[in-house]
Design a protein around this motif. Structure first.
Motif, PDB file in Angstrom:
ATOM      1  N   GLN A  91       0.816  -1.212   0.000  1.00  0.00           N
ATOM      2  CA  GLN A  91       0.000   0.000   0.000  1.00  0.00           C
ATOM      3  C   GLN A  91       0.857   1.273   0.000  1.00  0.00           C
ATOM      4  OE1 GLN A  91      -2.898   0.089   3.148  1.00  0.00           O
ATOM      5  NE2 GLN A  91      -3.871   1.942   2.390  1.00  0.00           N
ATOM      6  N   TYR A  92       2.041   1.218   0.627  1.00  0.00           N
ATOM      7  CA  TYR A  92       2.926   2.378   0.750  1.00  0.00           C
ATOM      8  C   TYR A  92       4.349   2.007   0.305  1.00  0.00           C
ATOM      9  CZ  TYR A  92      -0.919   4.068   3.612  1.00  0.00           C
ATOM     10  OH  TYR A  92      -2.154   4.449   4.052  1.00  0.00           O
ATOM     11  N   PRO A  93       4.560   1.821  -0.990  1.00  0.00           N
ATOM     12  CA  PRO A  93       5.870   1.354  -1.460  1.00  0.00           C
ATOM     13  C   PRO A  93       6.975   2.400  -1.374  1.00  0.00           C
ATOM     14  CG  PRO A  93       4.433   1.820  -3.321  1.00  0.00           C
ATOM     15  CD  PRO A  93       3.598   1.965  -2.077  1.00  0.00           C
ATOM     16  N   ASP A  94       6.649   3.676  -1.161  1.00  0.00           N
ATOM     17  CA  ASP A  94       7.674   4.729  -1.139  1.00  0.00           C
ATOM     18  C   ASP A  94       8.230   5.023   0.245  1.00  0.00           C
ATOM     19  OD1 ASP A  94       7.503   5.051  -3.898  1.00  0.00           O
ATOM     20  OD2 ASP A  94       5.879   6.508  -3.719  1.00  0.00           O
ATOM     21  N   ARG A  95       7.767   4.327   1.241  1.00  0.00           N
ATOM     22  CA  ARG A  95       8.281   4.557   2.600  1.00  0.00           C
ATOM     23  C   ARG A  95       9.750   4.153   2.705  1.00  0.00           C
ATOM     24  NH1 ARG A  95       3.372   2.036   6.258  1.00  0.00           N
ATOM     25  NH2 ARG A  95       1.964   3.817   6.071  1.00  0.00           N
ATOM     26  N   VAL A  96      10.430   4.750   3.677  1.00  0.00           N
ATOM     27  CA  VAL A  96      11.846   4.460   3.925  1.00  0.00           C
ATOM     28  C   VAL A  96      12.018   4.160   5.414  1.00  0.00           C
ATOM     29  CG1 VAL A  96      14.201   5.353   3.796  1.00  0.00           C
ATOM     30  CG2 VAL A  96      12.529   5.991   2.052  1.00  0.00           C
ATOM     31  N   TYR A  97      12.934   3.262   5.723  1.00  0.00           N
ATOM     32  CA  TYR A  97      13.098   2.759   7.084  1.00  0.00           C
ATOM     33  C   TYR A  97      14.585   2.633   7.398  1.00  0.00           C
ATOM     34  CZ  TYR A  97      12.840  -0.710  10.816  1.00  0.00           C
ATOM     35  OH  TYR A  97      12.965  -1.385  11.997  1.00  0.00           O
ATOM     36  N   ILE A  98      14.946   2.940   8.647  1.00  0.00           N
ATOM     37  CA  ILE A  98      16.325   2.747   9.092  1.00  0.00           C
ATOM     38  C   ILE A  98      16.322   1.929  10.380  1.00  0.00           C
ATOM     39  CG2 ILE A  98      16.373   4.960  10.313  1.00  0.00           C
ATOM     40  CD1 ILE A  98      19.384   5.076   9.609  1.00  0.00           C
ATOM     41  N   ALA A  99      17.239   0.986  10.453  1.00  0.00           N
ATOM     42  CA  ALA A  99      17.396   0.156  11.649  1.00  0.00           C
ATOM     43  C   ALA A  99      18.786   0.375  12.223  1.00  0.00           C
ATOM     44  CB  ALA A  99      17.198  -1.321  11.310  1.00  0.00           C
ATOM     45  N   ILE A 100      18.845   0.443  13.541  1.00  0.00           N
ATOM     46  CA  ILE A 100      20.101   0.559  14.264  1.00  0.00           C
ATOM     47  C   ILE A 100      20.282  -0.752  15.020  1.00  0.00           C
ATOM     48  CG2 ILE A 100      21.422   1.941  15.917  1.00  0.00           C
ATOM     49  CD1 ILE A 100      20.294   3.595  13.512  1.00  0.00           C
ATOM     50  N   TYR A 101      21.375  -1.465  14.756  1.00  0.00           N
ATOM     51  CA  TYR A 101      21.624  -2.763  15.386  1.00  0.00           C
ATOM     52  C   TYR A 101      22.840  -2.705  16.299  1.00  0.00           C
ATOM     53  CZ  TYR A 101      18.337  -5.063  12.282  1.00  0.00           C
ATOM     54  OH  TYR A 101      17.193  -5.450  11.626  1.00  0.00           O
ATOM     55  N   LYS A 102      22.744  -3.389  17.423  1.00  0.00           N
ATOM     56  CA  LYS A 102      23.875  -3.535  18.330  1.00  0.00           C
ATOM     57  C   LYS A 102      24.850  -4.542  17.724  1.00  0.00           C
ATOM     58  CE  LYS A 102      25.026  -4.602  23.084  1.00  0.00           C
ATOM     59  NZ  LYS A 102      24.503  -4.967  24.400  1.00  0.00           N
ATOM     60  N   GLY A 103      26.123  -4.181  17.720  1.00  0.00           N
ATOM     61  CA  GLY A 103      27.147  -5.057  17.164  1.00  0.00           C
ATOM     62  C   GLY A 103      28.530  -4.544  17.518  1.00  0.00           C
ATOM     63  N   GLU A 104      29.498  -4.979  16.779  1.00  0.00           N
ATOM     64  CA  GLU A 104      30.872  -4.514  16.960  1.00  0.00           C
ATOM     65  C   GLU A 104      30.983  -3.069  16.489  1.00  0.00           C
ATOM     66  OE1 GLU A 104      33.445  -6.319  18.334  1.00  0.00           O
ATOM     67  OE2 GLU A 104      31.862  -7.771  18.773  1.00  0.00           O
ATOM     68  N   ARG A 105      31.934  -2.348  17.078  1.00  0.00           N
ATOM     69  CA  ARG A 105      32.174  -0.966  16.637  1.00  0.00           C
ATOM     70  C   ARG A 105      32.497  -0.989  15.144  1.00  0.00           C
ATOM     71  NH1 ARG A 105      33.077   3.897  19.059  1.00  0.00           N
ATOM     72  NH2 ARG A 105      34.263   5.388  17.818  1.00  0.00           N
ATOM     73  N   PRO A 106      31.816  -0.154  14.348  1.00  0.00           N
ATOM     74  CA  PRO A 106      32.055  -0.169  12.905  1.00  0.00           C
ATOM     75  C   PRO A 106      33.457   0.314  12.553  1.00  0.00           C
ATOM     76  CG  PRO A 106      30.491   1.562  13.510  1.00  0.00           C
ATOM     77  CD  PRO A 106      30.803   0.799  14.754  1.00  0.00           C
ATOM     78  N   ASP A 107      34.000  -0.236  11.482  1.00  0.00           N
ATOM     79  CA  ASP A 107      35.294   0.208  10.976  1.00  0.00           C
ATOM     80  C   ASP A 107      35.176   1.621  10.437  1.00  0.00           C
ATOM     81  OD1 ASP A 107      36.459  -2.249  11.515  1.00  0.00           O
ATOM     82  OD2 ASP A 107      36.049  -3.018   9.502  1.00  0.00           O
ATOM     83  N   GLU A 108      36.255   2.350  10.516  1.00  0.00           N
ATOM     84  CA  GLU A 108      36.308   3.695   9.942  1.00  0.00           C
ATOM     85  C   GLU A 108      36.244   3.577   8.419  1.00  0.00           C
ATOM     86  OE1 GLU A 108      36.686   7.748   9.391  1.00  0.00           O
ATOM     87  OE2 GLU A 108      36.384   6.713  11.284  1.00  0.00           O
ATOM     88  N   ALA A 109      35.366   4.331   7.823  1.00  0.00           N
ATOM     89  CA  ALA A 109      35.258   4.395   6.359  1.00  0.00           C
ATOM     90  C   ALA A 109      34.979   5.855   6.019  1.00  0.00           C
ATOM     91  CB  ALA A 109      34.147   3.486   5.850  1.00  0.00           C
ATOM     92  N   THR A 110      35.999   6.557   5.584  1.00  0.00           N
ATOM     93  CA  THR A 110      35.906   8.005   5.467  1.00  0.00           C
ATOM     94  C   THR A 110      34.817   8.481   4.514  1.00  0.00           C
ATOM     95  OG1 THR A 110      37.637   8.008   3.791  1.00  0.00           O
ATOM     96  CG2 THR A 110      38.321   8.364   6.077  1.00  0.00           C
TER      97      THR A 110
END
Length: 128
Positions: free
Chosen positions: A47-66
């Motif tokens: 019904q709403y194909p244009d919606r956008v979603y973000i998820a924040i997950y607990k995990g290891e500290r992310p690598d630096e990627a400038t």
């Protein structure tokens, strides 16, 4: 172009404070939470194909990627300002204060690092 995005954080409590604050400043609703996951925006469906979603997950500290960062659309320049102020107040660090950028004449953006160092941005493309 994007349907959903996932971000990894190691300090879940700090990330929740930060993302709750910046998403509220951008008028994005928090739609879920568990011990290892936060969700903002709305999932797309038939019904709403244009919606956008973000998820924040607990995990290891992310690598630096400038060059890696996430940019959120703001409805106004004042929302960009509010995003930046809320992020700083909630434990983020400045990575470029609100202002016009060289990408086009009306590009008004602000850049932050979340508590894990992930680069996030808010932008308004409207001329004011």
């Amino acid at each position: 172009m994007l349907d959903h995005v996932s971000i990894t954080v190691s300090d879940f409590a700090a990330a929740e404070r930060f993302y709750d604050a910046v998403m509220k400043a951008l008028d994005v609703v928090k739609v879920g939470r568990s011990d290892r996951w936060l969700g903002y925006g709305e999932r797309a469906d038939a019904q709403y194909p244009d919606r956008v979603y973000i998820a924040i997950y607990k995990g290891e500290r992310p690598d630096e990627a400038t060059s890696r960062h996430w940019c959120f659309k703001a409805k106004s320049r004042s929302e960009v300002d509010a995003f930046w102020r809320a992020g700083i107040a909630a434990g983020g660090t400045d990575d470029g204060p609100p202002g016009l950028r060289h990408y086009h004449a009306a590009y008004y953006g602000a850049f932050l690092r979340d508590p894990d160092g992930n680069k996030v941005e808010a932008v308004c493309h409207r001329a004011e």
